[in-house]
Write a protein that holds these residues in place. Structure first.
Motif, PDB file in Angstrom:
ATOM      1  N   VAL A  85       7.274  -1.522  -8.202  1.00 21.43           N
ATOM      2  CA  VAL A  85       6.144  -1.034  -8.996  1.00 21.43           C
ATOM      3  C   VAL A  85       5.195  -0.248  -8.104  1.00 21.43           C
ATOM      4  CG1 VAL A  85       4.217  -1.715 -10.478  1.00 21.43           C
ATOM      5  CG2 VAL A  85       6.334  -3.068 -10.479  1.00 21.43           C
ATOM      6  N   VAL A  86       4.721   0.896  -8.620  1.00 22.54           N
ATOM      7  CA  VAL A  86       3.629   1.598  -7.944  1.00 22.54           C
ATOM      8  C   VAL A  86       2.390   1.492  -8.823  1.00 22.54           C
ATOM      9  CG1 VAL A  86       5.095   3.167  -6.634  1.00 22.54           C
ATOM     10  CG2 VAL A  86       4.287   3.858  -8.889  1.00 22.54           C
ATOM     11  N   VAL A  87       1.259   1.221  -8.190  1.00 19.24           N
ATOM     12  CA  VAL A  87      -0.029   1.067  -8.870  1.00 19.24           C
ATOM     13  C   VAL A  87      -1.020   2.021  -8.229  1.00 19.24           C
ATOM     14  CG1 VAL A  87      -1.956  -0.518  -9.292  1.00 19.24           C
ATOM     15  CG2 VAL A  87       0.398  -1.351  -9.463  1.00 19.24           C
ATOM     16  N   SER A  88      -1.819   2.698  -9.043  1.00 23.19           N
ATOM     17  CA  SER A  88      -2.941   3.470  -8.518  1.00 23.19           C
ATOM     18  C   SER A  88      -4.216   2.680  -8.746  1.00 23.19           C
ATOM     19  CB  SER A  88      -3.035   4.830  -9.213  1.00 23.19           C
ATOM     20  OG  SER A  88      -3.363   4.663 -10.584  1.00 23.19           O
ATOM     21  N   GLY A  89      -5.199   2.949  -7.895  1.00 33.83           N
ATOM     22  CA  GLY A  89      -6.457   2.224  -7.978  1.00 33.83           C
ATOM     23  C   GLY A  89      -6.443   0.993  -7.093  1.00 33.83           C
ATOM     24  N   SER A  90      -7.626   0.457  -6.859  1.00 38.00           N
ATOM     25  CA  SER A  90      -7.754  -0.799  -6.111  1.00 38.00           C
ATOM     26  C   SER A  90      -8.997  -1.550  -6.570  1.00 38.00           C
ATOM     27  CB  SER A  90      -7.827  -0.530  -4.596  1.00 38.00           C
ATOM     28  OG  SER A  90      -8.850   0.404  -4.296  1.00 38.00           O
ATOM     29  N   ASP A 164      10.486   1.748 -10.167  1.00 38.35           N
ATOM     30  CA  ASP A 164      10.995   1.474 -11.510  1.00 38.35           C
ATOM     31  C   ASP A 164       9.886   1.544 -12.548  1.00 38.35           C
ATOM     32  OD1 ASP A 164      13.711   0.672 -10.606  1.00 38.35           O
ATOM     33  OD2 ASP A 164      12.616  -0.988  -9.675  1.00 38.35           O
ATOM     34  N   ILE A 165       8.690   1.097 -12.149  1.00 31.72           N
ATOM     35  CA  ILE A 165       7.550   1.012 -13.064  1.00 31.72           C
ATOM     36  C   ILE A 165       6.327   1.628 -12.401  1.00 31.72           C
ATOM     37  CG2 ILE A 165       6.026  -0.554 -14.346  1.00 31.72           C
ATOM     38  CD1 ILE A 165       8.359  -2.607 -14.246  1.00 31.72           C
ATOM     39  N   ALA A 166       5.597   2.469 -13.137  1.00 37.00           N
ATOM     40  CA  ALA A 166       4.365   3.071 -12.634  1.00 37.00           C
ATOM     41  C   ALA A 166       3.195   2.629 -13.491  1.00 37.00           C
ATOM     42  CB  ALA A 166       4.474   4.594 -12.641  1.00 37.00           C
ATOM     43  N   LEU A 167       2.113   2.192 -12.844  1.00 35.00           N
ATOM     44  CA  LEU A 167       0.937   1.679 -13.542  1.00 35.00           C
ATOM     45  C   LEU A 167      -0.311   2.420 -13.065  1.00 35.00           C
ATOM     46  CD1 LEU A 167       1.682  -2.168 -13.217  1.00 35.00           C
ATOM     47  CD2 LEU A 167       2.320  -0.633 -15.106  1.00 35.00           C
ATOM     48  N   PRO A 168      -0.711   3.486 -13.781  1.00 34.48           N
ATOM     49  CA  PRO A 168      -1.954   4.169 -13.422  1.00 34.48           C
ATOM     50  C   PRO A 168      -3.169   3.340 -13.836  1.00 34.48           C
ATOM     51  CG  PRO A 168      -0.935   5.226 -15.326  1.00 34.48           C
ATOM     52  CD  PRO A 168       0.023   4.172 -14.852  1.00 34.48           C
ATOM     53  N   CYS A 169      -3.917   2.853 -12.851  1.00 32.47           N
ATOM     54  CA  CYS A 169      -5.028   1.925 -13.114  1.00 32.47           C
ATOM     55  C   CYS A 169      -6.334   2.394 -12.475  1.00 32.47           C
ATOM     56  CB  CYS A 169      -4.682   0.532 -12.570  1.00 32.47           C
ATOM     57  SG  CYS A 169      -3.271  -0.262 -13.348  1.00 32.47           S
ATOM     58  N   ALA A 170      -6.453   3.694 -12.207  1.00 35.23           N
ATOM     59  CA  ALA A 170      -7.626   4.153 -11.482  1.00 35.23           C
ATOM     60  C   ALA A 170      -8.625   4.890 -12.352  1.00 35.23           C
ATOM     61  CB  ALA A 170      -7.192   5.036 -10.304  1.00 35.23           C
ATOM     62  N   THR A 171      -8.246   6.070 -12.851  1.00 32.66           N
ATOM     63  CA  THR A 171      -9.239   6.903 -13.525  1.00 32.66           C
ATOM     64  C   THR A 171      -8.573   7.845 -14.510  1.00 32.66           C
ATOM     65  OG1 THR A 171     -11.153   8.347 -13.126  1.00 32.66           O
ATOM     66  CG2 THR A 171      -9.190   8.766 -11.808  1.00 32.66           C
ATOM     67  N   ILE A 189      11.522   3.904 -15.078  1.00 32.04           N
ATOM     68  CA  ILE A 189      11.958   3.510 -16.421  1.00 32.04           C
ATOM     69  C   ILE A 189      10.782   3.225 -17.344  1.00 32.04           C
ATOM     70  CG2 ILE A 189      14.167   2.575 -15.618  1.00 32.04           C
ATOM     71  CD1 ILE A 189      12.916  -0.243 -15.924  1.00 32.04           C
ATOM     72  N   ALA A 190       9.586   2.937 -16.770  1.00 31.66           N
ATOM     73  CA  ALA A 190       8.430   2.594 -17.606  1.00 31.66           C
ATOM     74  C   ALA A 190       7.140   3.010 -16.928  1.00 31.66           C
ATOM     75  CB  ALA A 190       8.402   1.094 -17.893  1.00 31.66           C
ATOM     76  N   VAL A 191       6.217   3.522 -17.751  1.00 36.67           N
ATOM     77  CA  VAL A 191       4.859   3.837 -17.306  1.00 36.67           C
ATOM     78  C   VAL A 191       3.906   3.193 -18.303  1.00 36.67           C
ATOM     79  CG1 VAL A 191       3.150   5.649 -16.895  1.00 36.67           C
ATOM     80  CG2 VAL A 191       5.547   6.034 -16.259  1.00 36.67           C
ATOM     81  N   ALA A 192       2.922   2.456 -17.810  1.00 33.62           N
ATOM     82  CA  ALA A 192       1.946   1.798 -18.683  1.00 33.62           C
ATOM     83  C   ALA A 192       0.554   2.035 -18.131  1.00 33.62           C
ATOM     84  CB  ALA A 192       2.238   0.305 -18.800  1.00 33.62           C
ATOM     85  N   GLU A 193      -0.355   2.442 -19.003  1.00 29.31           N
ATOM     86  CA  GLU A 193      -1.696   2.821 -18.577  1.00 29.31           C
ATOM     87  C   GLU A 193      -2.636   1.621 -18.503  1.00 29.31           C
ATOM     88  OE1 GLU A 193      -2.162   7.393 -20.066  1.00 29.31           O
ATOM     89  OE2 GLU A 193      -2.668   5.828 -21.532  1.00 29.31           O
ATOM     90  N   GLY A 194      -3.214   1.412 -17.323  1.00 30.06           N
ATOM     91  CA  GLY A 194      -4.215   0.370 -17.151  1.00 30.06           C
ATOM     92  C   GLY A 194      -5.622   0.918 -17.202  1.00 30.06           C
ATOM     93  N   ALA A 195      -5.765   2.225 -16.948  1.00 29.05           N
ATOM     94  CA  ALA A 195      -7.057   2.893 -17.050  1.00 29.05           C
ATOM     95  C   ALA A 195      -7.172   3.567 -18.414  1.00 29.05           C
ATOM     96  CB  ALA A 195      -7.199   3.921 -15.925  1.00 29.05           C
TER      97      ALA A 195
END
Length: 296
Positions: A85-90, A164-171, A189-195
């Protein structure tokens, strides 16, 4: 509200009319609400635990994001366990998305902040990340200094990492069309927005057109608002639920959201289009309530 802002501006270093939404500011607003209105059952949520707040509220948005991803993968015959998993933001959402992803057996290898990003081939050390971001309030360069397996890169770039999974969680608008192309090329295979709206429209459409499972923010990051509702329920009942109980309810809510948007997409001939499903499910809920109450 004008009086509330004025009182807070006079008694804190937060300027009147420019109130933040951190835990301290929520506490100030709730205290003044009680003083002005002579009432306890206000609509402010995210309060401190000592005056009506709920356990799990801090973790809720990040945890909820992973619960909906987990359910989506399960319904497509897959499992989050073992995924990269890759996540943006902290910030709050990113930290607890990392934590829950790892609890579910995934390996998270990136986080970012406004100055740069890190890649940790051994997986993000979430306790170290919490120490740096929540306690010391430092930049991610401090993480690299304490973690030999991590690399620091200036600017943006987490989406170039194979995952496999990308989670944009920053802006907002942080995942562009060129980023979507890199993700697809690398087998996401999947992208889900946290921001809120972190993926541009062009990037969203490209991901969907290339068979990537995509959860929009209005569904993916609903866990925070959902847990605010659970906080209000506890306040109304004058009870205090355990972390585990709130967490279970949060998971049930996110699983239900996934099935609502999936069902809506199927109903209108757009199976797998969770952007359309989220829009339709939300619209139908409001429309049904308006009709039932004689508004239209």
């Amino acid at each position: 509200m004008t009086e509330l802002c004025k009182v807070i501006g006079e008694n804190t270093d937060v300027p009147a009319g420019d109130i933040g939404t951190g835990a301290r500011e929520i506490g100030y607003m709730f205290g003044q609400y009680k003083r002005i209105q002579k009432r306890y059952e206000g609509v402010l949520t995210g309060k401190g635990l000592s005056f009506g707040g709920s356990l799990t509220r801090t973790e809720a948005t990040g945890y909820g994001l992973l619960y909906i991803v987990e359910e989506m993968l399960k319904c497509h015959g897959d499992d989050i366990k073992g995924k990269t998993v890759v996540v943006s933001g902290s910030g709050n959402v990113a930290i607890y998305a990392v934590e829950k992803a790892q609890q579910l057996g995934a390996k998270v290898v990136t986080v970012s902040d406004s100055t740069g990003w890190i890649y940790d081939k051994d997986g993000i050390d979430v306790e170290l990340l919490k120490e740096i971001k929540e306690e010391k309030r430092e930049r991610l360069t401090a993480y690299v200094a304490a973690r030999p397996s991590a690399e620091y890169h200036e600017g943006r770039g987490v989406w170039q990492i194979k995952c496999d999974i990308a989670l944009p969680c920053a802006t907002q608008n942080e995942l562009h069309l060129e980023d979507a192309k890199m993700l697809v090329e690398n087998g996401v295979i999947a992208v889900a927005e946290g921001a809120n709206m972190p993926t541009t429209r062009q990037a969203t459409e490209y991901l969907q057109q290339n068979g990537v499972l995509f959860i929009p923010g209005k569904a993916g990051n609903a866990g925070g608002v959902a847990t605010s509702a659970l906080e209000m329920s506890q306040n109304s009942e004058r009870v205090y639920w355990s972390f585990e109980k709130v967490d279970r309810k949060l998971k049930d809510i996110m699983v239900n959201i996934y099935h609502n948007i999936d069902d809506a997409a199927r109903k209108y001939g757009m199976e797998g289009n969770y952007v359309a499903g989220a829009n339709i499910a939300g619209f139908e809920k409001v429309a049904d309530a308006m009709i039932a109450q004689g508004v239209v």
